[in-house]
Design a protein around this motif. Structure first.
Motif, PDB file in Angstrom:
ATOM      1  N   MET A 300       0.720  -1.349  -0.243  1.00 40.76           N
ATOM      2  CA  MET A 300       0.182   0.193  -0.098  1.00 40.76           C
ATOM      3  C   MET A 300       0.642   0.955  -0.018  1.00 40.76           C
ATOM      4  N   GLU A 301       1.964   0.977   0.505  1.00 41.40           N
ATOM      5  CA  GLU A 301       2.839   2.072   0.919  1.00 41.40           C
ATOM      6  C   GLU A 301       3.168   2.820  -0.829  1.00 41.40           C
ATOM      7  N   ALA A 302       4.168   1.647  -1.471  1.00 36.62           N
ATOM      8  CA  ALA A 302       4.460   1.576  -2.706  1.00 36.62           C
ATOM      9  C   ALA A 302       4.192   2.440  -3.769  1.00 36.62           C
ATOM     10  N   ILE A 303       1.853   1.790  -3.163  1.00 37.51           N
ATOM     11  CA  ILE A 303       0.962   2.297  -4.477  1.00 37.51           C
ATOM     12  C   ILE A 303       1.069   3.530  -4.075  1.00 37.51           C
ATOM     13  N   ALA A 304       0.638   4.369  -2.840  1.00 35.44           N
ATOM     14  CA  ALA A 304       0.551   6.335  -2.213  1.00 35.44           C
ATOM     15  C   ALA A 304       1.708   5.654  -2.811  1.00 35.44           C
ATOM     16  N   ALA A 305       3.298   5.944  -3.094  1.00 34.19           N
ATOM     17  CA  ALA A 305       4.029   6.506  -4.139  1.00 34.19           C
ATOM     18  C   ALA A 305       3.618   6.810  -5.882  1.00 34.19           C
ATOM     19  N   GLY A 306       3.376   5.841  -5.738  1.00 34.36           N
ATOM     20  CA  GLY A 306       3.726   5.291  -7.730  1.00 34.36           C
ATOM     21  C   GLY A 306       2.095   5.910  -8.161  1.00 34.36           C
ATOM     22  N   ILE A 307       0.802   6.199  -7.308  1.00 31.35           N
ATOM     23  CA  ILE A 307      -0.292   6.726  -7.537  1.00 31.35           C
ATOM     24  C   ILE A 307       0.409   8.818  -7.990  1.00 31.35           C
ATOM     25  N   ALA A 308       1.424   9.373  -7.246  1.00 29.05           N
ATOM     26  CA  ALA A 308       1.510  10.901  -6.671  1.00 29.05           C
ATOM     27  C   ALA A 308       2.352  10.363  -8.483  1.00 29.05           C
ATOM     28  N   GLU A 309       3.805   9.520  -9.101  1.00 25.96           N
ATOM     29  CA  GLU A 309       4.094   9.671  -9.352  1.00 25.96           C
ATOM     30  C   GLU A 309       3.511   9.087 -11.079  1.00 25.96           C
ATOM     31  N   SER A 310       2.409   8.209 -11.441  1.00 30.02           N
ATOM     32  CA  SER A 310       1.775   8.454 -12.229  1.00 30.02           C
ATOM     33  C   SER A 310       1.542   9.482 -13.256  1.00 30.02           C
ATOM     34  N   VAL A 311       1.113  10.530 -12.272  1.00 32.66           N
ATOM     35  CA  VAL A 311       0.266  11.266 -13.054  1.00 32.66           C
ATOM     36  C   VAL A 311       2.042  13.162 -13.598  1.00 32.66           C
ATOM     37  N   ASP A 312       3.213  12.594 -12.975  1.00 28.03           N
ATOM     38  CA  ASP A 312       3.378  13.611 -13.239  1.00 28.03           C
ATOM     39  C   ASP A 312       4.137  13.983 -15.614  1.00 28.03           C
ATOM     40  N   GLU A 313       3.670  14.733 -15.336  1.00 30.56           N
ATOM     41  CA  GLU A 313       4.101  15.185 -16.968  1.00 30.56           C
ATOM     42  C   GLU A 313       5.133  13.542 -17.756  1.00 30.56           C
ATOM     43  N   ASN A 314       6.363  14.084 -17.568  1.00 27.37           N
ATOM     44  CA  ASN A 314       6.866  14.154 -18.397  1.00 27.37           C
ATOM     45  C   ASN A 314       7.840  12.533 -18.097  1.00 27.37           C
ATOM     46  N   HIS A 315       6.959  11.721 -17.159  1.00 24.55           N
ATOM     47  CA  HIS A 315       6.853  10.480 -16.656  1.00 24.55           C
ATOM     48  C   HIS A 315       6.317   9.538 -17.882  1.00 24.55           C
ATOM     49  N   ILE A 316       4.854  10.314 -18.273  1.00 28.68           N
ATOM     50  CA  ILE A 316       3.626  10.281 -18.795  1.00 28.68           C
ATOM     51  C   ILE A 316       4.124  10.048 -20.348  1.00 28.68           C
ATOM     52  N   ARG A 317       4.458  11.387 -20.457  1.00 29.32           N
ATOM     53  CA  ARG A 317       4.432  11.415 -22.076  1.00 29.32           C
ATOM     54  C   ARG A 317       5.896  10.504 -22.361  1.00 29.32           C
ATOM     55  N   ALA A 318       6.088  10.297 -21.506  1.00 29.40           N
ATOM     56  CA  ALA A 318       7.528   8.973 -22.804  1.00 29.40           C
ATOM     57  C   ALA A 318       6.998   7.835 -22.178  1.00 29.40           C
ATOM     58  N   ARG A 319       6.309   7.934 -21.633  1.00 28.58           N
ATOM     59  CA  ARG A 319       6.042   5.963 -21.335  1.00 28.58           C
ATOM     60  C   ARG A 319       4.922   6.388 -22.494  1.00 28.58           C
ATOM     61  N   VAL A 320       4.412   7.151 -23.324  1.00 27.92           N
ATOM     62  CA  VAL A 320       3.014   6.969 -24.247  1.00 27.92           C
ATOM     63  C   VAL A 320       4.088   6.992 -25.424  1.00 27.92           C
ATOM     64  N   ALA A 321       5.514   7.560 -25.638  1.00 24.31           N
ATOM     65  CA  ALA A 321       6.246   7.640 -26.322  1.00 24.31           C
ATOM     66  C   ALA A 321       7.199   6.873 -26.944  1.00 24.31           C
ATOM     67  N   GLN A 322       7.449   5.993 -26.024  1.00 21.98           N
ATOM     68  CA  GLN A 322       8.241   4.503 -26.374  1.00 21.98           C
ATOM     69  C   GLN A 322       6.980   3.608 -26.735  1.00 21.98           C
ATOM     70  N   VAL A 323       5.718   3.928 -26.697  1.00 26.53           N
ATOM     71  CA  VAL A 323       4.782   2.858 -27.538  1.00 26.53           C
ATOM     72  C   VAL A 323       4.470   3.060 -28.896  1.00 26.53           C
ATOM     73  N   GLU A 324       4.501   4.584 -28.865  1.00 26.13           N
ATOM     74  CA  GLU A 324       4.544   5.387 -30.066  1.00 26.13           C
ATOM     75  C   GLU A 324       5.521   4.615 -31.543  1.00 26.13           C
ATOM     76  N   TYR A 325       6.251   5.348 -30.557  1.00 23.26           N
ATOM     77  CA  TYR A 325       7.816   4.302 -31.809  1.00 23.26           C
ATOM     78  C   TYR A 325       7.780   3.391 -31.920  1.00 23.26           C
ATOM     79  N   LEU A 326       8.022   2.331 -30.901  1.00 15.95           N
ATOM     80  CA  LEU A 326       6.987   0.985 -31.735  1.00 15.95           C
ATOM     81  C   LEU A 326       6.435   1.067 -32.619  1.00 15.95           C
ATOM     82  N   GLY A 327       4.966   1.456 -32.441  1.00 16.24           N
ATOM     83  CA  GLY A 327       4.053   1.036 -34.085  1.00 16.24           C
ATOM     84  C   GLY A 327       4.368   1.938 -35.156  1.00 16.24           C
ATOM     85  N   GLU A 328       5.633   2.808 -34.760  1.00 14.24           N
ATOM     86  CA  GLU A 328       5.574   3.236 -35.606  1.00 14.24           C
ATOM     87  C   GLU A 328       6.630   2.567 -36.462  1.00 14.24           C
TER      88      GLU A 328
END
Length: 465
Positions: A300-328
């Motif tokens: 539960m402690e790890a999830i609580a920390a992960g929730i805050a990290e998940s909405v970081d704009e730099n994190h989610i931008r890079a996460r989706v870009a990696q998927v797009e790179y493979l798709g392209e």
């Protein structure tokens, strides 16, 4: 060349991988009954079977583990976890479960009775299994574009309001315990639902007294797509959009093994206090006490920390870009893929890639095997095998989408790994005529058969000529 931004993290610990030969992989796949799910992880080089629970946790999450309060009842870690869910998702009543399907089970047992009907924006295997086991019939009310791999429609997770009205009109609101929505829609390739459509869907359902529950496992990815694609949201933060997606709904089921960057855990979140009390009683029976729900305090402690990290704009931008790179990379090489690319996966249209393999011989399962044999890359079938059998007729369901899903874990693989995956899939596609026939069942479990089924080639000892 598609954009591949630098990862917004650096490596502090590594896990060795074992390279295998083609002969090694053939032996492993035969032993696994031509089902990549049954392979030993040590025989897989790049594992894209799922992004669920396979994420790399941050130094902050590992540090949070040490704060875990393992008290059986009322542990401090539960209240840290509860506050994080309330702050970022906006639901008052937070009930921990061991993972998402634990929440699906509890919600289904609370609300579904035999003879009822559940509309939703495309099924997910475990969700529909819980609904059917409790006596409901699932009705797909997603927009038609979701079933078209080539459609560029930006929100393929949207509900077709006309279809939803038709289900309500045919069966009556009293026979519909709730509407089941997902953000994003996994089986369509990680496709998002728009805030406008989700809000309109909730308004329609609520007008008939029907609650709406949201699968939020990848709602942060959905929020990113809203920011990029939906008019009026470009200047809003991902955190704000996440709250907006949840706001009109009556509750949520969450697998924290996805967006929340954890390896285990989840929750059922509700607004109705009476339903929450009923759910807590069942959690005690099926999951664990209502303040741990099958998780350790450290989880539960790890999830609580992960929730805050998940909405970081730099994190989610890079996460989706990696998927797009493979798709392209795959699309540029002529591999038929689902468009637009999702937030967690790239899906190869196996029916288009292997048109000579009949649907009854499971082209996506066949393609998954060929990809593993090529380079030790493990994906998962999302087609007829996953769809299972109709509980009334016993016939195989043949969904319009027959996909090989390549789901990318968060913060795990580098660009070199993604290039290896792309090279492997492109090589298989280039030599696809070498695949002669598909597969048939050797053993077939009754529920969620794609996990444990064993197959054998239809012709001879191999799928290849």
């Amino acid at each position: 060349m598609p954009v591949y931004p630098p990862e917004p993290w650096r490596v502090k610990m590594v896990e060795p991988l074992r390279a295998t030969t083609r002969d090694d992989r053939e032996a492993a796949l035969r032993a696994a009954g031509w089902n990549p799910c049954l392979l030993r992880a040590e025989d897989v080089y790049v594992d894209l079977f799922t992004d669920s629970g396979t994420n790399a946790m941050s130094d902050r999450q590992w540090s949070a583990l040490l704060h875990g309060d393992e008290a059986y009842a009322g542990a401090r870690s539960f209240y840290v976890f509860e506050e994080a869910v309330r702050a970022f998702y906006g639901y008052e009543h937070v009930i921990p479960v061991h993972q998402g399907r634990g929440g699906e089970n509890i919600l289904s047992r609370c609300l579904i009775r035999p003879g009822t009907h559940i509309p939703g924006n495309m099924y997910f295997p475990s969700t529909r299994a819980h609904q059917e086991l409790n006596g409901a019939v699932f009705h797909d009310v997603i927009v038609d574009e979701a079933h078209d791999p080539d459609s560029a429609y930006p929100f393929k997770g949207d509900v077709d309001l006309g279809k939803l009205k038709a289900v309500i009109g045919e069966f009556g609101a009293a026979a519909i315990p709730y509407v089941s929505l997902a953000a994003t829609v996994n089986m369509a390739g990680g496709q998002p639902i728009s805030v406008a459509n989700l809000t309109e869907t909730c308004e329609l359902a609520h007008a008939h007294g029907i609650p709406v529950f949201l699968d939020t496992a990848r709602a942060v990815e959905n929020a990113w797509f809203v920011k990029q694609r939906e008019p009026g949201w470009a200047r809003r933060t991902v955190a704000d959009i996440l709250r907006a997606l949840c706001a009109p709904t009556d509750g949520a089921v969450m697998s924290a093994k996805k967006d929340s960057l954890a390896n285990i855990g989840g929750w059922l979140a509700l607004r109705d206090p009476a339903l929450a009390e009923q759910a807590r009683g069942l959690v005690v029976l099926y999951e664990g006490l209502h303040t741990y729900g099958g998780m350790a305090g450290r989880d539960m402690e790890a999830i609580a920390a992960g929730i805050a990290e998940s909405v970081d704009e730099n994190h989610i931008r890079a996460r989706v870009a990696q998927v797009e790179y493979l798709g392209e990379r795959l699309a540029d090489a002529g591999v038929p893929v689902v468009r637009p690319f999702g937030g967690h996966c790239v899906c190869v249209d196996a029916a288009a890639a292997l048109p000579h393999v009949p649907r009854t011989e499971f082209p996506a399962q066949t393609l998954a095997c060929a990809t593993y044999l090529q380079a030790g890359v493990r994906g998962v079938e999302r087609g007829a095998v996953t769809a299972g059998r109709d509980p009334v007729t016993g016939e195989n369901r043949l969904p319009r989408l027959e996909l090989l899903r390549l789901a990318i874990p968060r913060r795990v693989y580098t660009r070199a790994h993604i290039d290896l995956v792309a090279d492997a899939v492109i090589a298989v596609h280039r030599d696809r005529d070498r695949i002669a026939r598909g597969l048939r069942f050797e053993t077939e479990p009754r529920h969620l058969r794609f996990f444990q089924a064993r197959f054998t080639p239809v012709s001879g000892a191999s799928i290849f000529r």
